[in-house]
Design an enzyme around this catalytic site. Structure first.
Site, PDB file in Angstrom:
ATOM      1  CB  SER A   1      34.146  53.317  49.580  1.00  0.00           C
ATOM      2  OG  SER A   1      34.906  52.313  50.185  1.00  0.00           O
TER       3      SER A   1
HETATM    4  N1  SAM Z   1      37.558  51.258  48.581  1.00  0.00           N
HETATM    5  C1  SAM Z   1      36.966  50.025  48.138  1.00  0.00           C
HETATM    6  C2  SAM Z   1      36.043  50.256  46.993  1.00  0.00           C
HETATM    7  O1  SAM Z   1      35.714  51.420  46.724  1.00  0.00           O
HETATM    8  O2  SAM Z   1      35.575  49.268  46.438  1.00  0.00           O
HETATM    9  C3  SAM Z   1      36.114  49.449  49.210  1.00  0.00           C
HETATM   10  C4  SAM Z   1      36.792  48.585  50.124  1.00  0.00           C
HETATM   11  S1  SAM Z   1      35.686  47.696  51.145  1.00  0.00           S
HETATM   12  C5  SAM Z   1      34.889  48.955  52.045  1.00  0.00           C
HETATM   13  C6  SAM Z   1      36.891  47.033  52.272  1.00  0.00           C
HETATM   14  C7  SAM Z   1      37.640  45.857  51.717  1.00  0.00           C
HETATM   15  O3  SAM Z   1      38.677  45.510  52.657  1.00  0.00           O
HETATM   16  C8  SAM Z   1      36.804  44.603  51.539  1.00  0.00           C
HETATM   17  O4  SAM Z   1      36.872  44.144  50.228  1.00  0.00           O
HETATM   18  C9  SAM Z   1      37.439  43.602  52.531  1.00  0.00           C
HETATM   19  O5  SAM Z   1      37.396  42.269  52.081  1.00  0.00           O
HETATM   20  C10 SAM Z   1      38.850  44.132  52.612  1.00  0.00           C
HETATM   21  N2  SAM Z   1      39.622  43.729  53.801  1.00  0.00           N
HETATM   22  C11 SAM Z   1      39.204  43.590  55.086  1.00  0.00           C
HETATM   23  N3  SAM Z   1      40.227  43.218  55.869  1.00  0.00           N
HETATM   24  C12 SAM Z   1      41.328  43.130  55.077  1.00  0.00           C
HETATM   25  C13 SAM Z   1      42.690  42.795  55.299  1.00  0.00           C
HETATM   26  N4  SAM Z   1      43.155  42.473  56.505  1.00  0.00           N
HETATM   27  N5  SAM Z   1      43.529  42.812  54.239  1.00  0.00           N
HETATM   28  C14 SAM Z   1      43.088  43.136  52.993  1.00  0.00           C
HETATM   29  N6  SAM Z   1      41.807  43.453  52.719  1.00  0.00           N
HETATM   30  C15 SAM Z   1      40.937  43.465  53.746  1.00  0.00           C
END
Ligand code: SAM
Length: 218
Positions: free
Chosen positions: A68
């Protein structure tokens, strides 16, 4: 595994500038700014892209996902009002950068990632940096009932609605921060559980997250 990257004056200087940039963009919580100033964000990047690590941008981490944008991490962290010892559920571990910020703020973190490749990478990287949250691999849209209730819940992917099941896993007085909208843009939403049955909801600024995929999501 000893972490191979170094954190020298160049990266520390770039981090200081990032903190000042976030301050100028409206982040006011000094604890959040201190945490951003402490966590080496370049450790989450391939060495070839270290020059991108302290820009205020999201960046691809593989498997169609992103680390992010620092502003977004700071914004969500500020909304959570983390107190030392808070039990926090993070849904969407991704690179683990947000996880480290939460831990620097004093939270005990349970974090869940649905993509196995990302999970397998992050469970190596964070302990190598000295951060040891409790990791899960699976669908976090249903929360993690086994450790509920939580003081705070943060969702780092865009949801179509606030999953009811997450509200039930909040302590009374607890805060949920979640981006809600369509697959392109979302509004940041905070929900505070004010009693057994009542919740206060506040809708804030527009962001752009990857989608939350799962049983209570897309
Ligand atoms: N805050 C994190 C970082 O700085 O790296 C970024 C997260 S990224 C924007 C969103 C993450 O949510 C992704 O790795 C995606 O695979 C995960 N994700 C999406 N749906 C999900 C779910 N139902 N349960 C767990 N993780 C999920």
């Amino acid at each position: 595994m000893a972490y191979k990257f170094v954190d020298n004056y160049r990266e520390r200087g770039a981090r200081k500038k990032l903190v000042e940039l976030l301050r100028s963009r409206g982040i006011e919580d000094e604890n959040v700014l201190a945490a951003i100033g402490k966590v080496p964000r370049h450790f989450f990047f391939d060495e070839t892209f270290w020059n991108q690590a302290y820009k205020d941008i999201a960046f691809p981490i593989g498997d169609g996902q992103t680390i992010s944008q620092p502003y977004t991490v700071a914004y969500q962290s500020e909304l959570l009002h983390i107190k030392k010892g808070d039990k926090v559920l993070e849904i969407g571990t991704g690179s683990g950068y947000q996880t480290c910020i939460l831990m620097e703020l004093g939270a005990t973190v349970f974090t869940i990632e649905r993509q196995e490749n990302i999970y397998n990478r992050t469970i190596q990287v964070l302990p190598g940096m000295g951060y040891r949250p409790t990791f899960y691999c699976g669908d976090g849209s249903k929360g993690i009932a086994a450790h509920a209730p939580y003081d705070k819940i943060i969702v780092t992917a865009g949801a179509p609605m606030v999953p009811e099941i997450l509200l039930k896993q909040l302590k009374i007085g607890g805060i949920l921060v979640i981006p809600v909208g369509d697959e392109k843009t979302q509004k940041m939403v905070t929900v505070i559980r004010v009693s057994e049955t009542d919740y206060d909801k506040i809708v804030l600024d527009t962001f752009r997250f990857v989608p939350l995929v799962g049983d209570q999501a897309w």
